[in-house]
Scaffold this motif. Structure first.
Motif, short mmCIF file in Angstrom:
data_model
loop_
_atom_site.label_atom_id
_atom_site.label_comp_id
_atom_site.label_asym_id
_atom_site.label_seq_id
_atom_site.Cartn_x
_atom_site.Cartn_y
_atom_site.Cartn_z
N ILE A 49 -25.84 -11.84 -63.69
CA ILE A 49 -26.23 -11.28 -62.23
C ILE A 49 -25.48 -11.80 -61.52
CG2 ILE A 49 -28.65 -11.22 -60.72
CD1 ILE A 49 -30.43 -11.60 -64.00
N GLU A 50 -25.44 -12.40 -61.14
CA GLU A 50 -24.46 -13.27 -59.44
C GLU A 50 -23.72 -12.66 -60.33
OE1 GLU A 50 -24.63 -17.73 -60.64
OE2 GLU A 50 -26.49 -18.22 -60.57
N ASN A 51 -23.18 -12.22 -60.80
CA ASN A 51 -21.28 -11.53 -61.20
C ASN A 51 -21.45 -10.13 -60.36
OD1 ASN A 51 -18.66 -11.41 -61.18
ND2 ASN A 51 -19.08 -9.63 -63.30
N ALA A 52 -22.39 -9.52 -60.44
CA ALA A 52 -23.20 -8.34 -60.96
C ALA A 52 -23.69 -7.55 -59.12
CB ALA A 52 -24.43 -7.48 -61.03
N ILE A 53 -24.20 -8.73 -58.26
CA ILE A 53 -24.62 -8.76 -57.25
C ILE A 53 -23.08 -8.47 -56.44
CG2 ILE A 53 -26.02 -10.21 -55.17
CD1 ILE A 53 -28.05 -11.23 -57.33
N ALA A 54 -22.52 -9.61 -56.49
CA ALA A 54 -21.34 -9.54 -55.68
C ALA A 54 -20.33 -8.76 -56.18
CB ALA A 54 -20.47 -11.24 -56.65
N LEU A 55 -20.19 -8.17 -57.36
CA LEU A 55 -20.11 -6.39 -56.93
C LEU A 55 -20.03 -5.73 -56.26
CD1 LEU A 55 -19.23 -6.87 -61.08
CD2 LEU A 55 -16.99 -6.92 -58.69
N LEU A 56 -21.91 -5.60 -56.08
CA LEU A 56 -22.08 -4.09 -55.34
C LEU A 56 -22.11 -5.36 -54.28
CD1 LEU A 56 -24.18 -2.45 -54.74
CD2 LEU A 56 -26.42 -3.89 -55.23
N GLN A 57 -22.33 -6.07 -53.54
CA GLN A 57 -21.40 -6.53 -51.57
C GLN A 57 -20.11 -6.21 -51.63
OE1 GLN A 57 -23.85 -7.45 -49.49
NE2 GLN A 57 -22.21 -7.50 -48.57
N GLU A 58 -19.63 -6.09 -52.43
CA GLU A 58 -17.99 -5.55 -52.54
C GLU A 58 -17.93 -4.24 -53.09
OE1 GLU A 58 -14.65 -5.30 -56.05
OE2 GLU A 58 -14.99 -7.65 -55.24
N TYR A 59 -19.12 -3.30 -53.49
CA TYR A 59 -18.77 -1.98 -53.43
C TYR A 59 -19.18 -1.79 -52.06
CZ TYR A 59 -20.79 2.24 -53.72
OH TYR A 59 -21.16 3.61 -53.81
N LYS A 60 -20.17 -2.56 -51.12
CA LYS A 60 -21.11 -2.16 -50.64
C LYS A 60 -19.78 -2.06 -49.32
CE LYS A 60 -26.01 -2.25 -51.11
NZ LYS A 60 -26.69 -3.06 -51.24
N GLU A 61 -19.12 -3.21 -49.11
CA GLU A 61 -18.02 -3.55 -48.23
C GLU A 61 -16.60 -2.31 -47.79
OE1 GLU A 61 -17.35 -7.33 -48.33
OE2 GLU A 61 -19.58 -8.33 -47.87
N ARG A 62 -16.31 -2.17 -49.16
CA ARG A 62 -15.55 -1.29 -49.30
C ARG A 62 -15.49 0.33 -48.72
NH1 ARG A 62 -12.90 -0.88 -55.10
NH2 ARG A 62 -11.83 -0.28 -54.32
N LYS A 63 -17.37 0.26 -49.35
CA LYS A 63 -17.39 1.57 -48.93
C LYS A 63 -17.83 1.82 -47.37
CE LYS A 63 -21.79 4.55 -49.08
NZ LYS A 63 -22.82 4.99 -50.19
N ASP A 64 -18.14 1.18 -47.23
CA ASP A 64 -18.46 1.03 -45.22
C ASP A 64 -17.36 0.81 -44.04
OD1 ASP A 64 -21.23 0.73 -45.85
OD2 ASP A 64 -21.79 -1.04 -45.03
N GLY A 65 -15.76 0.03 -45.35
CA GLY A 65 -15.21 0.01 -45.04
C GLY A 65 -13.94 1.64 -44.56
N SER A 66 -14.65 2.31 -45.56
CA SER A 66 -13.67 4.21 -45.85
C SER A 66 -13.99 4.40 -44.38
CB SER A 66 -13.62 4.11 -47.25
OG SER A 66 -15.05 3.96 -47.76
N LYS A 67 -15.70 4.07 -44.37
CA LYS A 67 -15.99 4.72 -43.27
C LYS A 67 -15.52 4.97 -41.56
CE LYS A 67 -20.70 5.15 -45.35
NZ LYS A 67 -22.09 5.34 -45.24
N GLN A 68 -15.20 4.37 -41.61
CA GLN A 68 -14.02 3.26 -40.79
C GLN A 68 -12.61 4.11 -40.26
OE1 GLN A 68 -15.02 -0.77 -39.51
NE2 GLN A 68 -16.56 -0.78 -39.75
#
Length: 116
Positions: free
Chosen positions: A97-116
């Motif tokens: 669960i902790e790993n999945a949450i970290a991967l979700l956070q990583e995904y969101k950061e990469r997604k937000d970064g690609s919008k800039q």
């Protein structure tokens, strides 16, 4: 990126910046019977059946009540896209669960970064 087609929902596997695919790594290590159970679960997800998913902290945990209690960790983007982050078994549930949450956070950061 791997895609599963045919249902109401599109399922993709999260690909990390380094090219690794956590779900594939886990899935490819399963024996044939466990792989078949997980494949059936993916078809159910693809059909929009989320009845075996427990949601918390932004991720979903699909529970397969067989063997050691397999789990699939995922997130949903809108109503038509599911992103697979990994899998595990009940005994290692908290770490997974902790790993999945970290991967979700990583995904969101990469997604937000690609919008800039």
């Amino acid at each position: 990126m791997c895609y599963y087609w045919g249902g109401v929902v599109k399922i993709i596997e999260y690909v990390r910046a380094d090219g690794s695919i956590p779900f594939s790594k886990w899935f490819n290590g399963l024996d044939a019977q466990a792989g078949a159970k997980v494949a059936v679960a993916l078809v159910r997800l693809e059909q929009g059946n989320l009845s075996n998913v427990k949601w918390f902290k932004g991720i979903g945990e699909y529970r397969i009540n067989w063997g050691p209690g397999y789990r699939i960790y995922l997130a949903q983007e809108g109503k038509k896209l599911i992103i697979l982050f990994g899998g595990g078994i009940k005994r290692k549930q908290q770490k997974d669960i902790e790993n999945a949450i970290a991967l979700l956070q990583e995904y969101k950061e990469r997604k937000d970064g690609s919008k800039q």
